[in-house]
Motif scaffolding. Structure first.
Motif, PDB file in Angstrom:
ATOM      1  N   PHE A  15      30.995 128.653  20.412  1.00 17.73           N
ATOM      2  CA  PHE A  15      31.313 127.770  19.295  1.00 17.73           C
ATOM      3  C   PHE A  15      31.176 126.321  19.727  1.00 17.73           C
ATOM      4  N   ASP A  74      28.867 123.520  17.995  1.00 19.52           N
ATOM      5  CA  ASP A  74      29.479 122.384  17.344  1.00 19.52           C
ATOM      6  C   ASP A  74      29.015 121.114  18.030  1.00 19.52           C
ATOM      7  N   GLY A  84      35.077 120.501  15.421  1.00 21.60           N
ATOM      8  CA  GLY A  84      35.851 121.686  15.100  1.00 21.60           C
ATOM      9  C   GLY A  84      35.204 122.582  14.069  1.00 21.60           C
ATOM     10  N   CYS A  85      34.086 122.136  13.497  1.00 19.86           N
ATOM     11  CA  CYS A  85      33.431 123.046  12.571  1.00 19.86           C
ATOM     12  C   CYS A  85      31.915 122.870  12.660  1.00 19.86           C
ATOM     13  N   THR A 131      28.450 122.723  10.827  1.00 21.36           N
ATOM     14  CA  THR A 131      27.801 122.542   9.546  1.00 21.36           C
ATOM     15  C   THR A 131      26.426 123.186   9.580  1.00 21.36           C
ATOM     16  N   ASP A 134      30.573 132.442   7.156  1.00 20.10           N
ATOM     17  CA  ASP A 134      31.372 131.522   6.354  1.00 20.10           C
ATOM     18  C   ASP A 134      32.173 132.302   5.328  1.00 20.10           C
ATOM     19  N   VAL A 142      30.937 125.175   5.823  1.00 20.89           N
ATOM     20  CA  VAL A 142      31.096 124.978   7.267  1.00 20.89           C
ATOM     21  C   VAL A 142      31.767 126.222   7.845  1.00 20.89           C
ATOM     22  N   VAL A 143      31.533 126.396   9.111  1.00 21.20           N
ATOM     23  CA  VAL A 143      32.152 127.531   9.813  1.00 21.20           C
ATOM     24  C   VAL A 143      33.151 126.958  10.797  1.00 21.20           C
ATOM     25  N   THR A 144      34.415 127.336  10.617  1.00 19.17           N
ATOM     26  CA  THR A 144      35.420 126.865  11.570  1.00 19.17           C
ATOM     27  C   THR A 144      35.536 127.865  12.703  1.00 19.17           C
ATOM     28  N   ILE A 145      36.315 127.482  13.706  1.00 18.22           N
ATOM     29  CA  ILE A 145      36.410 128.311  14.905  1.00 18.22           C
ATOM     30  C   ILE A 145      37.027 129.671  14.564  1.00 18.22           C
ATOM     31  N   ASP A 146      38.019 129.659  13.654  1.00 16.28           N
ATOM     32  CA  ASP A 146      38.673 130.937  13.341  1.00 16.28           C
ATOM     33  C   ASP A 146      37.715 131.856  12.599  1.00 16.28           C
ATOM     34  N   GLU A 147      37.042 131.295  11.604  1.00  9.45           N
ATOM     35  CA  GLU A 147      36.055 132.101  10.881  1.00  9.45           C
ATOM     36  C   GLU A 147      35.045 132.690  11.846  1.00  9.45           C
TER      37      GLU A 147
END
Lengths: 591, 220
Positions: free
Chosen positions: B135, B139, B144-145, B147, B187, B193-198
């Motif tokens: 990740f 990034d 943190g996300c 795009t 997503d 956007v894709v965050t770390i948790d996703e």
């Protein structure tokens, strides 16, 4: 290079983590690395000098003595080391080759001793690094020439070989006067006659006393006209015979006729024949007289007899641009000063500077510091400019001349070196087409696995340039025929392209045992494609014809041992060689 | 005569003569000796901080030092080394992203410690660690996300490594398509956007990805 790259392979494989979340297809199974904890120190005792290195270092080049099992023959059990009864100084270079991937040639070593050591340890000399390659080739050539000279001198004592045709024999006799006694005799005779002819030309213009019925002194040529004519005839006969014989014997007549020496020969003998042909015609006799001037070119025939003269001619030719510059700058200066002197002396009565071209003569004589004194300025302005002219003449002439002289030697040596290097590069590349550094086999399989992962990530496969072109043509052909169901046509195409490449590879390079292995195991597998993207050659039901993967491009040493093939579904590989062409990955079928 | 200093006269002559003859140049240009020499921390410390054994650290360092005698890798070197593994394509962009990911203290060079820390996470870390590292790689601006633009850059760099000669022929929108499918998968809340948790959640759900993470266990 392979050494350094191999060490970073774990890093490259770790970096592949960036592809994993992105890939939509499963990754291939990595090759098993059996030899994990094998890295230990090896002691190499070469005539008492102990060298130590890692086992992995030696195994980078498995086609040499030290990298293969051949070294076991030299294992000395009592001392638990490998003993070689060879030269330790040269061995140092050989071991450094394993360490750094570059083979150096030490200048102080004897070339034949070095070659012997290389041959013993199974290392091909073409790998010698660029830094030492020139020196190595030079020494090798000198050595070969020395051996050749020895052989030649032996041969000269033998009877001349009968298998030469008469024409070749004649040519050899002409080119190399020392090849036989007859050639030597011919060489000296022609030299003698050239000298005689030149001296006759000179002497016949010397005044020789008075003829009884003439008041003017006559030259020797006129007084002893018959004698000189006979001498001239004899010389020209000899030269003509020589020229014709050379023409007959020349291996390439056209090339011979174009060469400088033959032109000189022709020019030297032409005036005589033209003189024979022409009658005593007043109109033409003037032209005839000037033709006799060309007889002096006979002196250039000496250049066959003198290497120094040839060298001089060559350097003059190669310095033409510098000489041209000198001439140009002189011309500029001459024109400037001549103009100035003319206008300065214009006012003076009875001035010799009648025109600017007439002033040229004064300028040249002054600038070259000759100073004949036949033209001198009389006005004060003229004298001032005349002195400036002579001072600058010294400078203008003195400055370029040392440059030209140094250019002579530099250009001469450089052209010699450039020729050498060009010849060396051609033979080096030819040699390296057969040879180079292979990476160690586990490195290869791991590298292939890495590239395979990349293919899986992007859902594309590596192909080589030819296949790519073929694919493009096939695509355009398929477009024309308008066929939409391309799956059936594409898979045999894939098969045939792989096979054709294999065939091509087989004919270009010889790794016989590995080819047999490949050919025997062509597996056709069906693999489901999770994410079948629509692309031009839509392979909807993905039949992977061959589990191909691309071999690494570095060429390998010519050897008959099959490279290590790892087991269980991983990719064995073989290598093909292309001299340093990094754009040519050939696909090879795998077990 | 005034004695000019050597550089002055040299530059004069170089000015006058447009076609400066390199052959007669006997003055060597000053080459900058890179006297930067970085020594890593002691092996014991590194062993505590990473999960490699002593032997593994030794092997890694020997390889590292061989290619980079000065002890640090700058980006140029890094790209050169990495490109030797991908002769057919252009791996410079991906190498650049990798360099950014390895260079944790952002000083423009990767020292042996950076190198080893990165490798330790990838090769000896837990699945979570590995996914975190990936990740971090994606990034690009470390906000943190991920795009779509960032992912597109990454994807293009990966596709660039394939080079021109591929089968099937590489289409220009192949990276974009791939990014679309990636975002579709990752997503969850469709906010672009894709965050770390996703990211971690989606990866854990995907069997292929989980399986491929196992690949890194045996690299060293």
């Amino acid at each position: 290079m392979a050494a350094g790259v191999a060490a970073w392979l774990p890093f490259a494989r770790a970096a592949a983590i960036g592809w994993m979340p992105v890939a939509s297809t499963p990754m291939p199974i990595p090759p098993q690395d059996k030899r994990k904890a094998q890295d230990g120190l090896i002691i190499l005792n070469v005539s008492g000098t102990k060298f130590q290195t890692w086992r992995n270092t030696l195994e980078r080049y498995p086609d040499t003595l030290l990298g293969s099992t051949e070294r076991d023959f030299f294992f000395h059990e009592e001392t638990n080391e490998y003993f070689f009864d060879r030269d330790p100084d040269i061995f140092r270079n050989i071991l450094n080759f394993y360490r750094t991937g570059k083979l150096h040639y030490p200048r102080q070593e004897c070339i034949s001793a070095y070659d012997e050591e290389l041959a013993f340890f199974g290392i091909i000399p073409e790998i010698i690094g660029d830094c030492c390659y020139e020196e190595y080739k030079d020494r090798r050539r000198e050595n070969a020439e020395r051996l050749q000279d020895d052989e030649d001198s032996e041969m000269n004592n033998d009877v001349t070989p009968v298998n030469l045709t008469f024409r070749e024999y004649l040519w050899r006799a002409f080119e190399n006067p020392h090849s036989s006694t007859l050639a030597l005799v011919f060489y000296y005779v022609t030299g003698f006659f050239i000298a005689i002819s030149v001296m006759a030309n000179v002497v016949e213009t010397v005044p020789c006393g008075f003829l009884p019925n003439r008041s003017k002194e006559v030259s020797c040529g006129e007084r002893y006209a018959l004698a000189f004519f006979c001498l001239d005839t004899a010389c020209v006969m000899i030269f003509t015979v020589e020229y014709l014989l050379r023409l007959i014997a020349a291996p390439s007549r056209y090339k011979f006729m174009k060469s400088v020496m033959s032109v000189i020969d022709v020019v030297a003998i032409m005036p005589y024949y033209i003189g024979l042909v022409m009658t005593d015609n007043d109109q033409l006799s003037g032209a005839f007289v000037t033709l006799r001037v060309f007889r002096v070119f006979r002196i250039f025939k000496f250049s066959r007899h003198s290497a120094g003269l040839r060298i001089l001619g060559y350097t003059l030719k190669s310095c033409a641009s510098e000489l041209g510059f000198l001439l140009f700058s002189l011309t500029m200066a001459i024109i400037i000063f001549a103009t100035v002197m003319f206008y300065a002396e214009k006012g003076s009565p009875a001035s010799k500077f009648t025109s600017i071209p007439a002033a040229f003569w004064y300028t040249i004589v002054t600038m070259t510091t000759l100073g004949y004194g036949d033209m001198v300025p009389k006005t004060i302005v003229g004298k001032v400019f005349g002195s400036i002219c002579s001072l600058s003449g010294v400078l203008v002439i003195a400055l370029p001349v040392p440059v030209i002289v140094s250019n002579f030697s530099r250009i001469y040596h450089q052209s010699q070196r450039a020729e050498k290097r060009r010849a060396q590069r051609a033979s080096k590349e030819a040699g390296q087409a057969l040879v180079a550094k292979p990476p160690s086999p586990p490195f290869e399989s791991q590298h292939h696995h890495l590239l395979h992962c990349l293919e899986k990530t992007t859902n594309h496969e590596f192909v080589d340039e030819q296949t790519f072109q073929a694919n493009c043509m096939e695509i355009s052909a398929m477009h024309k025929s308008g066929s939409r169901s391309s799956s059936m046509s594409s898979s045999p195409h894939g098969l045939s392209s792989c096979c054709s490449r294999r065939h091509r590879k087989k004919s270009s390079f010889s790794l016989p045992s590995t080819n047999n292995q490949e050919l025997s195991t062509i597996q056709i597998r069906e693999r489901p494609v999770v994410n079948s993207r629509s692309c031009l050659n839509a392979k909807l039901d993905e039949t992977v014809p061959l589990k191909c993967n691309e071999p690494f491009i570095t060429p390998s040493m010519v050897s008959l041992s099959a490279p290590v093939v790892t087991s269980s579904g991983s990719d064995g590989s073989t290598t093909t060689t292309t001299a340093y062409s990094q754009s040519n990955i050939v696909r090879v079928s795998a077990l | 005569m005034k004695a000019k200093n050597r550089d002055q006269s040299l530059s004069d002559s170089r000015e006058l003569d447009g076609s400066y003859d390199q052959l007669t140049d006997s003055v060597e240009d000053d080459f900058e000796l890179s006297t930067v020499c970085h020594r890593p921390e002691s092996m014991d410390k590194l062993q505590e901080q990473t999960k490699f054994t002593k032997k593994e650290l030794q092997v890694l360092y020997r390889g590292f030092k061989n290619e980079c005698p000065s002890g640090v890798v700058n980006e140029e070197n890094f790209k050169t080394i990495y490109s030797q593994f991908f002769p057919q394509g252009d791996s410079s962009m991906y190498a650049h992203f990798l360099f950014e990911a390895f260079d944790t203290n952002k000083n423009g060079s990767v020292s042996f410690e950076d190198f080893v820390f990165g490798l330790s996470i990838i090769l000896r870390g837990t699945v979570n660690d590995r996914l975190n590292w990936a990740f971090n790689l994606y990034d690009l601006n470390k906000d943190g996300c991920i795009t779509k633009e960032e992912m597109l850059d990454i994807m293009r760099s990966i596709y660039d490594m394939m080079g021109k000669y591929t089968y099937p022929t590489m289409q220009d929108d192949a990276p974009r398509d791939h990014v679309e499918s990636f975002f579709q998968k990752m997503d969850r809340n469709k906010d672009g956007v894709v965050t770390i948790d996703e990211f971690i959640e989606s990866c854990k759900k995907d069997e292929n990805i989980m399986q491929s993470m196992q690949l890194f266990d045996n690299v060293i």
